[in-house]
Design an enzyme around this catalytic site. Structure first.
Site, PDB file in Angstrom:
ATOM      1  N   ASP A 182       0.827  -1.213   0.000  1.00  0.00           N
ATOM      2  CA  ASP A 182       0.000   0.000   0.000  1.00  0.00           C
ATOM      3  C   ASP A 182       0.860   1.263   0.000  1.00  0.00           C
ATOM      4  O   ASP A 182       1.656   1.496   0.904  1.00  0.00           O
ATOM      5  CB  ASP A 182      -0.904  -0.022   1.238  1.00  0.00           C
ATOM      6  N   ARG A 210      -9.796   6.334 -14.887  1.00  0.00           N
ATOM      7  CA  ARG A 210     -10.564   5.604 -13.886  1.00  0.00           C
ATOM      8  C   ARG A 210      -9.597   5.371 -12.730  1.00  0.00           C
ATOM      9  O   ARG A 210      -8.523   4.786 -12.930  1.00  0.00           O
ATOM     10  CB  ARG A 210     -11.018   4.251 -14.419  1.00  0.00           C
ATOM     11  N   ASP A 212      -8.605   3.303  -9.945  1.00  0.00           N
ATOM     12  CA  ASP A 212      -8.827   1.993  -9.352  1.00  0.00           C
ATOM     13  C   ASP A 212      -8.721   2.094  -7.828  1.00  0.00           C
ATOM     14  O   ASP A 212      -7.884   2.827  -7.302  1.00  0.00           O
ATOM     15  CB  ASP A 212      -7.751   1.041  -9.903  1.00  0.00           C
ATOM     16  N   HIS A 216      -9.810   2.944  -1.259  1.00  0.00           N
ATOM     17  CA  HIS A 216      -8.650   2.613  -0.429  1.00  0.00           C
ATOM     18  C   HIS A 216      -7.629   3.737  -0.369  1.00  0.00           C
ATOM     19  O   HIS A 216      -6.523   3.555   0.136  1.00  0.00           O
ATOM     20  CB  HIS A 216      -8.027   1.313  -0.937  1.00  0.00           C
ATOM     21  N   GLU A 248     -13.284   4.682  -8.673  1.00  0.00           N
ATOM     22  CA  GLU A 248     -13.942   3.419  -8.370  1.00  0.00           C
ATOM     23  C   GLU A 248     -14.118   3.296  -6.866  1.00  0.00           C
ATOM     24  O   GLU A 248     -13.188   2.951  -6.140  1.00  0.00           O
ATOM     25  CB  GLU A 248     -13.119   2.218  -8.888  1.00  0.00           C
ATOM     26  N   ASN A 313     -19.210  -4.846 -14.518  1.00  0.00           N
ATOM     27  CA  ASN A 313     -17.837  -4.445 -14.816  1.00  0.00           C
ATOM     28  C   ASN A 313     -16.941  -5.681 -14.831  1.00  0.00           C
ATOM     29  O   ASN A 313     -17.408  -6.817 -14.652  1.00  0.00           O
ATOM     30  CB  ASN A 313     -17.340  -3.349 -13.854  1.00  0.00           C
ATOM     31  N   ARG A 352     -21.223   3.655 -19.174  1.00  0.00           N
ATOM     32  CA  ARG A 352     -20.105   2.833 -19.658  1.00  0.00           C
ATOM     33  C   ARG A 352     -20.650   1.467 -20.065  1.00  0.00           C
ATOM     34  O   ARG A 352     -21.360   0.831 -19.288  1.00  0.00           O
ATOM     35  CB  ARG A 352     -19.057   2.666 -18.558  1.00  0.00           C
TER      36      ARG A 352
HETATM   37  N1  ZXY Z   1      -8.573 -10.960  -6.849  1.00  0.00           N
HETATM   38  C1  ZXY Z   1      -8.778 -12.225  -6.189  1.00  0.00           C
HETATM   39  C2  ZXY Z   1      -7.387 -12.768  -5.932  1.00  0.00           C
HETATM   40  C3  ZXY Z   1      -6.483 -11.589  -6.075  1.00  0.00           C
HETATM   41  C4  ZXY Z   1      -7.169 -10.621  -6.962  1.00  0.00           C
HETATM   42  C5  ZXY Z   1      -9.519 -12.068  -4.849  1.00  0.00           C
HETATM   43  O1  ZXY Z   1     -10.082 -13.010  -4.377  1.00  0.00           O
HETATM   44  N2  ZXY Z   1      -9.497 -10.850  -4.223  1.00  0.00           N
HETATM   45  C6  ZXY Z   1     -10.195 -10.500  -3.000  1.00  0.00           C
HETATM   46  C7  ZXY Z   1     -11.548  -9.845  -3.264  1.00  0.00           C
HETATM   47  C8  ZXY Z   1     -11.452  -8.700  -4.287  1.00  0.00           C
HETATM   48  O2  ZXY Z   1     -10.789  -7.589  -3.730  1.00  0.00           O
HETATM   49  C9  ZXY Z   1     -10.157  -6.667  -4.546  1.00  0.00           C
HETATM   50  C10 ZXY Z   1     -10.686  -5.401  -4.723  1.00  0.00           C
HETATM   51  O3  ZXY Z   1     -10.034  -4.473  -5.495  1.00  0.00           O
HETATM   52  C11 ZXY Z   1      -8.818  -4.732  -6.051  1.00  0.00           C
HETATM   53  C12 ZXY Z   1      -8.238  -5.991  -5.901  1.00  0.00           C
HETATM   54  C13 ZXY Z   1      -8.917  -7.013  -5.133  1.00  0.00           C
HETATM   55  C14 ZXY Z   1      -8.176  -3.714  -6.756  1.00  0.00           C
HETATM   56  C15 ZXY Z   1      -6.943  -3.957  -7.322  1.00  0.00           C
HETATM   57  C16 ZXY Z   1      -6.339  -5.201  -7.205  1.00  0.00           C
HETATM   58  C17 ZXY Z   1      -6.990  -6.215  -6.515  1.00  0.00           C
HETATM   59  O4  ZXY Z   1      -8.429  -8.159  -4.988  1.00  0.00           O
HETATM   60  O5  ZXY Z   1      -6.402  -7.414  -6.406  1.00  0.00           O
HETATM   61  O6  ZXY Z   1      -6.306  -2.990  -8.000  1.00  0.00           O
HETATM   62  C18 ZXY Z   1     -11.928  -4.939  -4.097  1.00  0.00           C
HETATM   63  C19 ZXY Z   1     -11.895  -3.786  -3.333  1.00  0.00           C
HETATM   64  C20 ZXY Z   1     -13.041  -3.307  -2.718  1.00  0.00           C
HETATM   65  C21 ZXY Z   1     -14.239  -4.000  -2.847  1.00  0.00           C
HETATM   66  C22 ZXY Z   1     -14.297  -5.145  -3.617  1.00  0.00           C
HETATM   67  C23 ZXY Z   1     -13.125  -5.610  -4.244  1.00  0.00           C
HETATM   68  O7  ZXY Z   1     -15.349  -3.501  -2.216  1.00  0.00           O
HETATM   69  O8  ZXY Z   1     -13.029  -2.180  -2.001  1.00  0.00           O
HETATM   70  C24 ZXY Z   1      -9.627 -10.206  -7.306  1.00  0.00           C
HETATM   71  C25 ZXY Z   1      -9.413  -8.874  -7.921  1.00  0.00           C
HETATM   72  C26 ZXY Z   1     -10.452  -7.989  -7.960  1.00  0.00           C
HETATM   73  O9  ZXY Z   1     -10.745 -10.642  -7.203  1.00  0.00           O
HETATM   74  C27 ZXY Z   1     -10.373  -6.648  -8.537  1.00  0.00           C
HETATM   75  C28 ZXY Z   1      -9.294  -6.180  -9.258  1.00  0.00           C
HETATM   76  C29 ZXY Z   1      -9.312  -4.896  -9.798  1.00  0.00           C
HETATM   77  C30 ZXY Z   1     -10.399  -4.077  -9.615  1.00  0.00           C
HETATM   78  C31 ZXY Z   1     -11.487  -4.556  -8.878  1.00  0.00           C
HETATM   79  C32 ZXY Z   1     -11.468  -5.823  -8.357  1.00  0.00           C
HETATM   80  O10 ZXY Z   1     -10.440  -2.828 -10.125  1.00  0.00           O
HETATM   81  O11 ZXY Z   1     -12.557  -3.732  -8.717  1.00  0.00           O
HETATM   82 CA    CA Z   2      -4.321   2.606   0.530  1.00  0.00          CA
END
Ligand code: ZXY
Ligand code: CA
Length: 512
Positions: A182, A210, A212, A216, A248, A313, A352
């Site tokens: 982070d 956008r 990302d 956070h 986002e 999305n 979008r």
């Molecule tokens: N990933 C799998 C394995 C690693 C990546 C997973 O199970 N992740 C945990 C649940 C999803 O949480 C993530 C969120 O944002 C991300 C994540 C991520 C943003 C990133 C990179 C990431 O893991 O790995 O730049 C997230 C954050 C929140 C929320 C929900 C989800 O309310 O505040 C994922 C990756 C998801 O599922 C992902 C990646 C990029 C994005 C995104 C989701 O822009 O919206």
């Molecule tokens: Ca942060």
């Protein structure tokens, strides 16, 4: 005096809330994981001619190569450096894409991953898309450069160093999102590196970002960064144009952070939009389309001039993330087309459209165990070209929802109806609804389990119109259904509940 007023109005419109799309264009499309060469071609051969305003592209900066699992889509959300060098292409290809898309009035919106770098546990090496070295153990990314003091190490108060409780705003901002290192965004050298990266993209000619994982990041840090961004490149944009920024922020309620904290900075993604509309169109939890009469702020969404809206999305189309199982995707094509059609016809928000690659869904205990699968690619990892079939659909595993006739024609509908208020709402108290946009366009849905046969006030001038859902106007003829509007503005709509697409849309540019 009027000139002054006009200048003032223009001035108001050149801020970070303005999507910067070219005049008469109103939507962008997310070409998820596409190669820059393919996007450049698509701008010239399809997006420009069909009125699309822009493209949200996958992160262009160098990322970690993840091999376990093999090259998942989410590896692009693990930055290693800010070099433009990914599976989508290198800097030369990126510049070529931006130039060619801008030249046909289709602008580029970059997915900016600035909250974090790669995962804390990935060790050291140079297994990155441009071969840049990293040492996650030492928090070292020499190609940026970042080192230990550029990360939130002491500030995070959780035992694991990761976010453990989304009710606690401090840890959501200062701890690691799923172990991703982070960044300390209040640190001047971190800000300077990010600003340099974004300004390089602006100077190349992109129209916005956008942000990302904005939830956070502290709103004050985002504000500080975007206030130092350059104006857009004057080769394509008016002097003094600010980059469009949409953040986002996934807020479905119930967490420690609210979208409201971000509204003064730039636009924000409204995740309630797709989650709720999915429930309505699926008729879950007693929802019906008649309830959409006050869709928008009436459903406690953020203000329309702050919202970026979408049906699905790249994350929640995989059955997880915000909205879960209610999210409609290309897999539920019939309902999906209705939802996208409703979104594009309705004046709320900046829209979008999603454009996906397909993957073999495999549900085990309600979870798709294939949710990680990356874009169509060859054994050496390179992404497959988007091929175009004789019938204008895409091949090689690319879904290209934006090329589906119903969706493409509704993108045009939105352009034609731009600036027109919602008028002539009608519903049957259940799932048959209709509404107009001034005296420019009219749309009718039948999501009930029985045939619809009603005569409605369309507000349109008398004449014969082509339905742009079952077909379109071509060579002064309709390739699909025709709708006749009489001199009093009324038209009869008969829509079978078993129609291929149980909705009809007409507008003045599709009048014979
Ligand atoms: N990933 C799998 C394995 C690693 C990546 C997973 O199970 N992740 C945990 C649940 C999803 O949480 C993530 C969120 O944002 C991300 C994540 C991520 C943003 C990133 C990179 C990431 O893991 O790995 O730049 C997230 C954050 C929140 C929320 C929900 C989800 O309310 O505040 C994922 C990756 C998801 O599922 C992902 C990646 C990029 C994005 C995104 C989701 O822009 O919206
Ligand atoms: Ca942060």
């Amino acid at each position: 005096m009027t000139l002054l007023l006009l200048l003032l109005l223009l001035g108001i419109c050149t801020c970070q809330f303005n999507p910067n799309v070219a005049c008469g264009r109103t939507s962008i499309v997310h070409l998820f994981e596409w190669r820059w060469d393919d996007i450049a071609e698509e701008c010239e051969r399809y997006l420009g001619p069909n009125g699309f305003g822009g493209v949200q592209i996958s992160p262009p900066n160098e990322n970690l190569i993840v091999t376990n699992p093999s090259r998942p889509w989410w590896e692009r959300y693990q930055p290693i450096s800010y070099k433009i060098c990914t599976r989508s292409g290198d800097e030369e290809q990126f510049r070529d894409m931006v130039t060619r898309c801008n030249n046909v009035g289709v602008y580029i919106y970059v997915d900016a991953v600035i909250n974090h770098m790669c995962g804390a546990g990935v060790g050291k090496g140079n297994s990155s898309t441009c071969g840049s070295p990293y040492n996650a153990d030492e928090r070292s990314f020499p190609s940026v450069p970042y080192s230990l003091h550029d990360f939130n190490e002491k500030k995070c108060k959780t035992g694991s160093g990761n976010i453990e409780n989304y009710g606690d705003a401090d840890q959501v901002r200062d701890c690691r999102l799923v172990s991703l290192l982070d960044l300390a965004l209040e640190n001047e050298s971190v800000r300077a590196s990010i600003i340099d990266y974004l300004n390089m993209l602006i100077d190349i000619g992109v129209a916005g970002f956008r942000l990302d994982a904005a939830k956070h990041m502290w709103p004050g840090d985002i504000q500080a960064i975007i206030s130092r961004l350059n104006n857009l490149n004057t080769q394509w944009f008016p002097n003094g144009t600010r980059p469009f920024v949409f953040q986002e922020v996934i807020d479905l309620g119930g967490e420690g952070i609210s979208v409201k904290e971000y509204l003064s900075i730039g636009r924000v993604t409204e995740f309630k939009y797709g989650a709720k509309l999915g429930k309505v169109i699926r008729k879950w939890e007693g929802e019906k389309m008649a309830y959409l009469k006050n869709w928008g702020e009436g459903w406690s969404f953020i203000p329309t001039d702050r919202a970026v809206v979408f049906i699905d999305n790249h994350d929640n189309q995989r059955g997880h993330g915000a909205g879960g199982a209610s999210i409609l995707t290309f897999s539920d094509a019939r309902l999906y087309k209705m939802a996208v059609g409703f979104m594009l016809a309705h004046p709320y928000g900046f829209t979008r459209v999603m454009s996906s690659f397909s993957w073999p869904r495999n549900y085990v205990n309600g979870k798709d165990i294939n949710d990680w699968i990356g874009p169509p690619s060859y054994n050496n990892g390179s992404i497959k070209i988007v091929t175009i079939n004789e019938d204008t659909t895409c091949g090689n595993g690319w879904v290209c929802e934006h090329r589906w006739r119903q969706i493409k024609n509704m993108v045009i509908f939105r352009n034609v109806a731009n600036g027109q208020a919602l008028t002539n709402w009608w519903d049957n108290g259940e799932n048959q609804v209709a509404f107009g946009r001034g005296n420019i366009g009219f749309i009718v849905f039948n999501n009930d389990n029985w045939t619809m046969d009603v005569t409605l006030n369309t507000g349109l001038p008398a004449g014969t119109y082509c339905d742009v859902i079952s077909g379109e106007k071509k060579d002064a003829q309709c390739t699909g259904r025709q709708i006749t509007v009489s001199s009093n503005g009324k038209a009869n709509f008969k829509i079978s509940n078993s129609a291929e697409d149980p909705f009809v849309a007409i507008h003045i540019n599709a009048k014979l």
